[in-house]
Design an enzyme around this catalytic site. Structure first.
Site, PDB file in Angstrom:
ATOM      1  CB  SER A 228      -1.156   0.027   1.307  1.00 48.02           C
ATOM      2  OG  SER A 228      -1.629   1.292   1.627  1.00 48.02           O
TER       3      SER A 228
ATOM      4  CE1 TYR B 225      -4.595  -2.096   4.840  1.00 49.75           C
ATOM      5  CE2 TYR B 225      -3.269  -0.032   4.257  1.00 49.75           C
ATOM      6  CZ  TYR B 225      -3.814  -1.261   4.077  1.00 49.75           C
ATOM      7  OH  TYR B 225      -4.068  -1.347   2.748  1.00 49.75           O
TER       8      TYR B 225
END
Length: 274
Positions: free
Chosen positions: A156, A169
């Protein structure tokens, strides 16, 4: 505003005929886009992820019909090492090989650090990071046996930069980049590469639902949600598509990418160029 509404597969050269690819978290969204792109390039694919059995069955049948490749499904729970081991063993036993591993499975939870539920932290780290460790360590023997392997970790933009309220995350995605580098170094002389793709916002049905939800919650237009909320950090002000991510995964799986290993490649519209 460039928002793709209809998701379509791009025509791909059949550069991966004879290869077997396993894509975790591939029953929808980015993972399914990658699985379809690999199938379009000729690879047999193993799907994994959540969903209604009948819907997963239709997805698998559609891949077979569209691309003329083999497509199977594993219901492995990516938070459980034993279940992951069974999935890898079954794939190798059935196909006799495992050439391409795409670690895409992931979940998210948003909360301030002092309020972040411990069980959510543990779950996110297990699915977003530890699962990639388990799949990779178990897939490498089959790749080494054939002298070829491609491990592609879907990280990401948050593997490269932080954002508030996403502790687990961001930590997991940063860890994925570290795991990518170590895997690349340990396999560098064996015909195996390992790379991380780092998307910003990618247009999926889940994002579409988020647009509508944000618009209603804040009393603003869809375009304003897209530009000022979701894509605030992306200079190009457009979503990436699942086809773009899939095309990159295909390229990284080919012989043309044999010297590309250990990198974290942003696909984020310039987000991490700030």
């Amino acid at each position: 505003m460039n928002i793709p509404i209809k998701l379509q597969d791009q025509t791909a050269a059949r550069t991966l005929v004879g290869k077997v690819a396993l894509v975790t978290g591939s029953t929808s969204g980015i993972g399914l886009g990658i699985a379809r792109a690999l199938a379009a390039a000729g690879a047999d694919v193993v799907l994994n992820g959540l969903g209604a059995p009948e819907e997963i069955g239709r997805t698998r049948e559609q891949i077979v019909a569209d691309f003329g490749v083999g497509a199977s499904y594993s219901p492995a729970d990516m938070s459980k090492p034993k279940s992951i081991a069974e999935m890898i063993a079954a794939t190798v036993a059935q196909a006799g090989r495992l050439d391409i591993l795409v670690n895409n499975a992931g979940i998210q939870h948003v909360a301030p650090l002092e309020q972040f539920p411990v069980e959510k932290w543990d779950q996110i780290l297990a699915i977003n990071l530890s699962s990639a460790f388990h799949t990779t360590r178990l897939a490498l023997p089959a790749m080494r046996q054939n002298g070829f392997g491609r491990v592609i970790n879907i990280a990401s933009a948050h593997a490269l930069v932080g954002s508030p309220f996403k502790a687990a995350y961001v930590a997991a995605k940063h860890g994925i980049v570290g795991l990518t580098k170590v895997t690349a170094l340990e396999t560098a002389e064996e015909g195996i590469t390992c790379n991380a793709i780092c998307p910003g916002y990618v247009y999926t049905p889940l994002v579409e639902a988020q647009i509508d939800g944000q618009a209603k919650a804040h009393g603003i237009s869809r375009d304003q949600v897209i530009r000022d909320v979701l894509l605030a950090q992306q200079p190009n002000k457009r979503f990436a598509t699942v086809e773009e991510i899939g095309s990159l995964a295909v390229f990284l799986s080919t012989d043309a990418a044999a010297s590309i290993t250990g990198i974290a490649l942003p696909v984020d519209g310039g987000w991490t160029a700030h």
